[in-house]
Design an enzyme around this catalytic site. Structure first.
Site, PDB file in Angstrom:
ATOM      1  N   LEU A  16       0.817  -1.211   0.000  1.00 14.93           N
ATOM      2  CA  LEU A  16       0.000   0.000   0.000  1.00 14.93           C
ATOM      3  C   LEU A  16       0.856   1.269   0.000  1.00 14.93           C
ATOM      4  O   LEU A  16       0.322   2.376  -0.069  1.00 14.93           O
ATOM      5  CB  LEU A  16      -0.915   0.016   1.228  1.00 14.93           C
ATOM      6  CG  LEU A  16      -2.040  -1.018   1.256  1.00 14.93           C
ATOM      7  CD1 LEU A  16      -2.778  -0.960   2.593  1.00 14.93           C
ATOM      8  CD2 LEU A  16      -3.008  -0.809   0.112  1.00 14.93           C
ATOM      9  N   LYS A  64      16.136  -3.843   6.490  1.00 18.93           N
ATOM     10  CA  LYS A  64      16.083  -2.845   7.564  1.00 18.93           C
ATOM     11  C   LYS A  64      17.362  -2.797   8.412  1.00 18.93           C
ATOM     12  O   LYS A  64      17.720  -1.744   8.933  1.00 18.93           O
ATOM     13  CB  LYS A  64      14.875  -3.097   8.471  1.00 18.93           C
ATOM     14  CG  LYS A  64      13.538  -2.774   7.823  1.00 18.93           C
ATOM     15  CD  LYS A  64      12.400  -2.897   8.831  1.00 18.93           C
ATOM     16  CE  LYS A  64      11.076  -2.524   8.212  1.00 18.93           C
ATOM     17  NZ  LYS A  64       9.969  -2.540   9.202  1.00 18.93           N
ATOM     18  N   ASP A 100       8.943   3.417  12.175  1.00 20.32           N
ATOM     19  CA  ASP A 100       8.015   2.412  12.714  1.00 20.32           C
ATOM     20  C   ASP A 100       7.662   2.756  14.156  1.00 20.32           C
ATOM     21  O   ASP A 100       6.496   2.698  14.556  1.00 20.32           O
ATOM     22  CB  ASP A 100       8.638   1.020  12.666  1.00 20.32           C
ATOM     23  CG  ASP A 100       8.644   0.421  11.268  1.00 20.32           C
ATOM     24  OD1 ASP A 100       7.759   0.781  10.463  1.00 20.32           O
ATOM     25  OD2 ASP A 100       9.527  -0.398  10.985  1.00 20.32           O
TER      26      ASP A 100
END
Length: 275
Positions: A16, A64, A100
């Protein structure tokens, strides 16, 4: 010249991110190109020159941690969690951030809950570790609840927290031992995620006396756990808020954009319709 931003990871599949970031760039009136770029783990170092040519980029699994070597500087959050999911290229430097954790904290605040309370965290994986540590830094009375197979990992996180925060209050129990009564329950497990949507980390009776619930799963919009929360009168939110709010944080970092609460809530609602 258009600014250029990417999401890198492998595999990316259905994401998304393009819809979310395109909408945020439109709201801030910035003309950009945002692309999905799949980079296999063994290809990352060879793509550094390409990444240097971008204005910034988002990072997802499995990059990451490896992307840290690319960064010239790290934000406090990126250092604390040894994880980077947002990079800004500016003035010849690449600066790594962890948005995050920003999205997580803001999601809890938007729900009306507080981490400085009696918190029960379900699960202790990568995102669960971050949530546990952040809750401890926010002075939570924290219970980490896991499957028996994950007890050793959870105890390791407890020891990690107590090493840097000796005054912290952390308890480790089995998921089956939860008996409700928490101010905030946080689900960091993938239970209930599409396509196995029938799963739930808790039974409905375990939500007795719980005030708030945050489920990091965002697909489907309403997990079994969220349905249980609704039945028990627990105020709850899905992980879509965290997904959108971490993206908002990236835009604040990249170009100093500011967004109204109404725009953010509308974006969360529109993204929920896509899952």
């Amino acid at each position: 010249m258009k600014k250029r931003y990417d999401l890198i990871g492998y595999p990316l599949g259905h994401s998304l991110s393009p819809q979310i970031h395109t909408r945020l760039f439109e709201l801030s009136g910035i003309d950009v190109e945002y692309r999905l770029t799949e980079i296999k783990p063994d290809e990352l170092t060879g793509r550094y020159d390409y990444l240097n040519g971008l204005d910034g980029f988002n990072v997802t699994i499995p990059h990451k941690i490896p992307i840290i070597k690319f960064c010239d500087e790290l934000s406090e959050g990126a250092k604390r969690y040894e994880s980077v999911n947002c990079v800004k290229n500016h003035g010849g430097k690449s600066i790594g951030y962890n948005t995050d954790v920003i999205g997580f904290v803001k999601s809890v605040e938007q729900l009306g809950a507080s981490l400085e309370s009696k918190v029960c965290l379900l699960g202790c994986g990568g995102v669960g570790r971050m949530m546990a540590i952040e809750a401890a830094y926010n002075k939570a009375e924290l219970t980490v609840a896991v499957r028996e197979a994950d007890l050793e990992t959870a105890r390791g996180i407890k020891a990690e927290i107590e090493k840097v925060l000796p005054e912290s209050r952390v308890n480790v129990i089995l998921l089956s031992q939860i008996k409700g009564g928490y101010d905030l329950v946080i689900n960091s497990t993938p239970l209930g995620m599409y396509p196995k949507t029938e799963g739930s980390a808790l039974q409905i009776e375990q939500l007795e006396g719980v005030k708030y619930l945050f489920d990091a799963v965002y697909n489907p919009k309403e997990t079994t756990l969220l349905k249980y929360a609704k039945e028990m009168g627990v105020k709850a939110a899905s992980g879509m808020a965290m997904l959108v709010l971490q993206a908002v944080a990236a835009h604040e970092i990249w170009d100093g954009s500011e967004y109204g609460q109404g725009d953010i809530e509308a974006l969360i609602s529109d993204m929920e319709k896509l899952v």
